[in-house]
Design an enzyme around this catalytic site. Structure first.
Site, mmCIF file in Angstrom:
data_model
loop_
_atom_site.group_PDB
_atom_site.id
_atom_site.type_symbol
_atom_site.label_atom_id
_atom_site.label_comp_id
_atom_site.label_asym_id
_atom_site.label_seq_id
_atom_site.Cartn_x
_atom_site.Cartn_y
_atom_site.Cartn_z
ATOM 1 N N HIS A 188 0.809 -1.212 0.000
ATOM 2 C CA HIS A 188 0.000 0.000 0.000
ATOM 3 C C HIS A 188 0.847 1.269 0.000
ATOM 4 O O HIS A 188 0.381 2.302 -0.497
ATOM 5 C CB HIS A 188 -0.941 0.012 1.209
ATOM 6 C CG HIS A 188 -2.174 -0.821 1.017
ATOM 7 N ND1 HIS A 188 -2.227 -2.156 1.342
ATOM 8 C CD2 HIS A 188 -3.391 -0.507 0.524
ATOM 9 C CE1 HIS A 188 -3.437 -2.625 1.062
ATOM 10 N NE2 HIS A 188 -4.157 -1.656 0.562
ATOM 11 N N GLY A 189 2.021 1.229 0.546
ATOM 12 C CA GLY A 189 2.822 2.436 0.554
ATOM 13 C C GLY A 189 4.237 2.200 1.036
ATOM 14 O O GLY A 189 4.477 1.342 1.897
#
Length: 505
Positions: free
Chosen positions: A361-362
């Site tokens: 996700h990041g």
């Protein structure tokens, strides 16, 4: 192009009209492929080369994996490749190459090539600066200062999504679960199909490629269902998510100046925002694909009405977590025979799964922390199930309390997802969990009253109160009612459309 922008609606109208005006199935697919490249190029045309590189590599890897397999003992046997001769020149024969046997070691080499290229591109563009910064900070902590330069890297839109999509093709072809396709243009359309290209759902080749073989019929399209689903997604994104976005941004920019009540309002607002944002995108993507005669998989199934964290992650971003389960968790579990799989071994793999999800996700430590917290929650839930098993008479009470507790956990862990950094997440989490007010300012607390009608609408949709109403009324009634809904939704749509949250992934 954001789906809620009028330029996308204009773009899709052209795509739709030309698509169904074409008579031949191959012409329609070619048109979709061209439009998909135009759609992606509108974000940044320079990254079309990365998309094309991933497509070419995995297509060629699939072809090599489609060759007949032989034992290593016969690997040394050479097969003469047929050659055609025209005007004295030798012409390469694809059929001969694809009929040439391949051994297991060679198959592994082709799979490694796919993994290296795809994960290498993803790792460089998404994680290079993260790992460089982390290494630099570690060396400083160890009193070994060193100058490591970061790069000004722009993250290509949707690279996390189409990387996982093409990787699933190569892995399934290697495992023999999928027969690789020989038509390059069909494979390219599978990779670039614009409705789900930049933010999912993550579509498996086994789901999408067979659909390319069948000519589409306009009469088979569920126009009412697709139009209704698109409007639902538009409402989620433009009217709910985009209107909550400024309030959420306001709080998370300076959380230290707000009261605990503002903290709760902001965190719950973010939970609603991200659900409406992402599920709204998925709804519109599925609807657009349906209007073109294609079916995409369900990506959300009322996750906030789950009564435990395991069920929550089975209903949230379904295509991602099924991908992680099939290609990471299950292979990790199979590294040991069933009789040697301890609980600790299984829990370790769950933690690896969720840490991978966080990093996907990041590229930041607060995303890793978010994934780790949810991994711990899944482990705790499994332990709880084994402890509560003898007390089945308390099952109704457990289910009743499970929904608010699960949603509370989602909100608490989402603080790490939304915060700008790990230290900020810790401060906000302290305020949210321990009801500690760091400041005295308040957000617009009146927004909290909107939670009630949203909860009622969500519960009604879950119970199916609105199911298939569009199929039960006459055509003229549907047209009139749909027009009224469109005008009403446009009235409440945010003035400034916001980018989809998951575009950054």
């Amino acid at each position: 192009m954001v789906f809620t922008e009028f330029r996308f609606l204009f773009f899709f109208m052209i795509v739709f009209c030309v698509y169904w005006a074409l008579q031949k199935h191959n012409h329609r697919k070619t048109w979709l492929l061209i439009c998909s490249y135009i759609f992606y190029g509108a974000w940044d045309w320079r990254f079309l080369s990365l998309l094309l590189l991933s497509t070419v590599v995995d297509y060629f890897v699939g072809l090599m994996l489609s060759r007949p397999q032989v034992d290593n003992s016969t690997a040394g046997q050479e097969i003469q490749i047929s050659e055609a001769v025209q005007n004295g020149d030798k012409i390469f024969s694809w059929d001969a190459l694809l009929n040439k046997p391949i051994n297991q070691q060679q198959r592994q080499g082709w799979l490694v090539l796919s993994l290296v290229v795809n994960l290498g591109l993803l790792g460089f563009f998404k994680y290079y600066n993260f790992f460089v910064d982390s290494a630099s900070n570690l060396l400083i902590f160890l009193d070994l200062p060193i100058s490591i330069n970061t790069l000004q890297i722009i993250l290509p839109a949707g690279i996390s999504f189409y990387t996982f999509q093409t990787l699933s093709y190569s892995i399934d072809a290697y495992l023999g679960k999928l027969k690789p396709i020989r038509n390059f243009w069909d494979f390219a359309l599978f990779v670039t199909f614009f409705p789900q290209l930049v933010a999912g759902p993550i579509v498996r080749a086994s789901t999408f490629l067979p659909q390319l073989l069948t000519p589409k019929n306009l009469n088979d399209v569920d126009f009412r269902g697709c139009l209704t689903l698109f409007l639902v997604g538009y409402f989620k994104k433009a009217c709910i998510s985009d209107n909550l976005s400024p309030l959420v941004d306001q709080y998370f920019t300076n959380p230290e100046v707000y009261t605990v009540l503002s903290c709760w309002i902001a965190v719950i607002s973010f939970a609603i925002q991200i659900y409406c944002d992402f599920s709204g995108y998925s709804d519109m993507a599925i609807a657009c694909a349906g209007l073109l005669g294609y079916k995409l998989p369900l990506n959300f199934n009322f996750p906030y009405l789950s009564n435990n964290v395991t069920q929550l992650w089975q209903r949230w971003h379904i295509t991602l977590y099924s991908w992680l389960r099939d290609y990471i968790y299950i292979p990790l579990m199979r590294m040991r025979p069933k009789d040697q799989r301890t609980e600790l071994f299984g829990y370790k793999n769950i933690l690896i799964l969720m840490l991978t999800s966080g990093l996907w996700h990041g590229a930041a430590w607060h995303f890793v922390a978010w994934g780790g917290l949810n991994g711990i929650a899944l482990i705790v839930h499994k332990e709880w199930l084994s402890w509560i098993a003898p007390y089945k008479r308390f099952l109704p009470l457990r289910n009743m309390l499970g929904i608010p507790l699960t949603f509370y956990w989602f909100c608490a862990s989402a603080i790490f997802f939304r915060s700008n950094d790990l230290s900020s997440a810790m401060r906000i989490g302290k305020s949210f969990v321990f009801l500690n007010s760091p400041g005295s300012q308040n957000l617009n607390l009146q927004i909290g009253w909107l939670f009630i009608p949203l909860i009622i609408m969500h519960w009604a949709a879950y119970k199916g109160w609105f199911a298939d109403w569009w199929q039960k009324i006459p055509k003229w009634s549907f047209a009139v009612f749909y027009g009224v809904l469109v005008s009403t939704i446009l009235r409440f749509a945010a003035i400034n459309p916001q980018p989809f949250v998951y575009f950054q992934f």
